[in-house]
Scaffold this motif. Sequence first.
Motif, PDB file in Angstrom:
ATOM      1  N   PRO A  24       0.830  -1.206   0.000  1.00 50.88           N
ATOM      2  CA  PRO A  24       0.000   0.000   0.000  1.00 50.88           C
ATOM      3  C   PRO A  24       0.863   1.254   0.000  1.00 50.88           C
ATOM      4  O   PRO A  24       2.045   1.209   0.354  1.00 50.88           O
ATOM      5  N   ALA A  25       0.266   2.367  -0.400  1.00 55.76           N
ATOM      6  CA  ALA A  25       0.938   3.655  -0.235  1.00 55.76           C
ATOM      7  C   ALA A  25       0.889   4.028   1.240  1.00 55.76           C
ATOM      8  O   ALA A  25      -0.083   3.732   1.934  1.00 55.76           O
ATOM      9  N   TRP A  26       1.943   4.686   1.720  1.00 53.60           N
ATOM     10  CA  TRP A  26       2.030   5.065   3.130  1.00 53.60           C
ATOM     11  C   TRP A  26       2.158   6.575   3.250  1.00 53.60           C
ATOM     12  O   TRP A  26       2.908   7.191   2.499  1.00 53.60           O
ATOM     13  N   GLN A  27       1.400   7.148   4.189  1.00 52.48           N
ATOM     14  CA  GLN A  27       1.451   8.599   4.360  1.00 52.48           C
ATOM     15  C   GLN A  27       1.290   8.966   5.828  1.00 52.48           C
ATOM     16  O   GLN A  27       0.361   8.489   6.499  1.00 52.48           O
ATOM     17  N   GLU A  28       2.173   9.803   6.325  1.00 58.75           N
ATOM     18  CA  GLU A  28       2.030  10.320   7.682  1.00 58.75           C
ATOM     19  C   GLU A  28       0.793  11.210   7.728  1.00 58.75           C
ATOM     20  O   GLU A  28       0.593  12.069   6.856  1.00 58.75           O
ATOM     21  N   ALA A  29      -0.063  10.997   8.731  1.00 59.70           N
ATOM     22  CA  ALA A  29      -1.318  11.740   8.793  1.00 59.70           C
ATOM     23  C   ALA A  29      -1.839  11.789  10.214  1.00 59.70           C
ATOM     24  O   ALA A  29      -1.657  10.847  10.987  1.00 59.70           O
ATOM     25  N   ASP A  30      -2.503  12.878  10.545  1.00 63.00           N
ATOM     26  CA  ASP A  30      -3.149  13.081  11.836  1.00 63.00           C
ATOM     27  C   ASP A  30      -4.621  12.697  11.688  1.00 63.00           C
ATOM     28  O   ASP A  30      -5.331  13.247  10.833  1.00 63.00           O
ATOM     29  N   ALA A  31      -5.094  11.764  12.516  1.00 59.18           N
ATOM     30  CA  ALA A  31      -6.477  11.293  12.402  1.00 59.18           C
ATOM     31  C   ALA A  31      -7.497  12.401  12.609  1.00 59.18           C
ATOM     32  O   ALA A  31      -8.636  12.292  12.154  1.00 59.18           O
ATOM     33  N   GLU A  32      -7.110  13.480  13.275  1.00 57.62           N
ATOM     34  CA  GLU A  32      -8.032  14.584  13.502  1.00 57.62           C
ATOM     35  C   GLU A  32      -8.059  15.573  12.348  1.00 57.62           C
ATOM     36  O   GLU A  32      -8.902  16.473  12.316  1.00 57.62           O
ATOM     37  N   ASN A  33      -7.157  15.399  11.387  1.00 59.40           N
ATOM     38  CA  ASN A  33      -7.081  16.315  10.237  1.00 59.40           C
ATOM     39  C   ASN A  33      -6.435  15.568   9.074  1.00 59.40           C
ATOM     40  O   ASN A  33      -5.299  15.835   8.690  1.00 59.40           O
ATOM     41  N   LEU A  34      -7.163  14.621   8.511  1.00 62.27           N
ATOM     42  CA  LEU A  34      -6.612  13.744   7.491  1.00 62.27           C
ATOM     43  C   LEU A  34      -6.354  14.493   6.185  1.00 62.27           C
ATOM     44  O   LEU A  34      -7.198  15.294   5.747  1.00 62.27           O
ATOM     45  N   PRO A  35      -5.216  14.247   5.537  1.00 59.22           N
ATOM     46  CA  PRO A  35      -4.859  14.963   4.310  1.00 59.22           C
ATOM     47  C   PRO A  35      -5.421  14.304   3.058  1.00 59.22           C
ATOM     48  O   PRO A  35      -4.737  14.180   2.034  1.00 59.22           O
ATOM     49  N   PHE A  36      -6.676  13.870   3.134  1.00 62.59           N
ATOM     50  CA  PHE A  36      -7.306  13.187   2.012  1.00 62.59           C
ATOM     51  C   PHE A  36      -8.594  13.912   1.638  1.00 62.59           C
ATOM     52  O   PHE A  36      -9.280  14.472   2.498  1.00 62.59           O
ATOM     53  N   ALA A  37      -8.929  13.855   0.366  1.00 64.46           N
ATOM     54  CA  ALA A  37     -10.130  14.539  -0.113  1.00 64.46           C
ATOM     55  C   ALA A  37     -11.386  13.861   0.420  1.00 64.46           C
ATOM     56  O   ALA A  37     -11.396  12.668   0.732  1.00 64.46           O
ATOM     57  N   THR A  38     -12.450  14.637   0.519  1.00 60.81           N
ATOM     58  CA  THR A  38     -13.740  14.108   0.937  1.00 60.81           C
ATOM     59  C   THR A  38     -14.179  12.992  -0.006  1.00 60.81           C
ATOM     60  O   THR A  38     -14.076  13.116  -1.220  1.00 60.81           O
ATOM     61  N   GLY A  39     -14.651  11.890   0.566  1.00 54.88           N
ATOM     62  CA  GLY A  39     -15.140  10.772  -0.239  1.00 54.88           C
ATOM     63  C   GLY A  39     -14.055  10.008  -0.958  1.00 54.88           C
ATOM     64  O   GLY A  39     -14.318   9.380  -1.983  1.00 54.88           O
ATOM     65  N   SER A  40     -12.838   9.993  -0.421  1.00 59.85           N
ATOM     66  CA  SER A  40     -11.709   9.360  -1.118  1.00 59.85           C
ATOM     67  C   SER A  40     -11.740   7.835  -1.108  1.00 59.85           C
ATOM     68  O   SER A  40     -11.197   7.203  -2.012  1.00 59.85           O
TER      69      SER A  40
END
Length: 199
Positions: A24-40
């Motif tokens: 899978p692709a791996w990305q550092e991310a904060d669960a309270e402010n995810l860097p993914f588009a809505t409905g991804s």
Amino acid sequence: MASDVTPSLLAVGAKLAAERGASPAWQEADAENLPFATGSFDVVVSCVGVMFAPHHRATADELIRVARPGGTVGLINWTPEGFIGQLFATMKPFVTSPPGAQPAPRWGTPSYLAELFGDRVTDVSVRRANVRIEAFASGAEFRDYFKTNYGPTINAYRAVDPSRVADLDRALADLGDRGLSDGVMEWEYLLYTARTTSR
């Protein structure tokens, strides 16, 4: 796509995934402010992960936001009544939580998840189950392993008053002894799945 707020855990996850033939692709991310588009995503899954984000409402909002309408949210969370929930209850008198932080084991309560997600989900399924642990011969062995390797316990020892370290040592060893039966521990978790409603 896989994410975590801790870079070192991403590295561990990538190594384990590669050993199993997954990439899978791996990305550092904060669960309270995810860097993914809505409905991804068609499916959004957390295994004893998002429950440790300090602000539960913001985290639940993000899980719903990044799932497509009609997508699936799946969670595995430790229950308050289970062994890991009792670990947090044991550590609580020794540490002070950051302002506004909410207790992680609340994510293991169905009524609390219903409150967090509300009418934004449907087809909810909840089931309690146990994971069998055969890694520790004594409560002291359990304590020493968690004291060195488990983030919340490491943080507790960093925050505890030095005069109370021995008391925390005894409390965790006692908890481990109570949780052991013939060399086996049973750690209860809640498996939660739901389908997001149309927005």
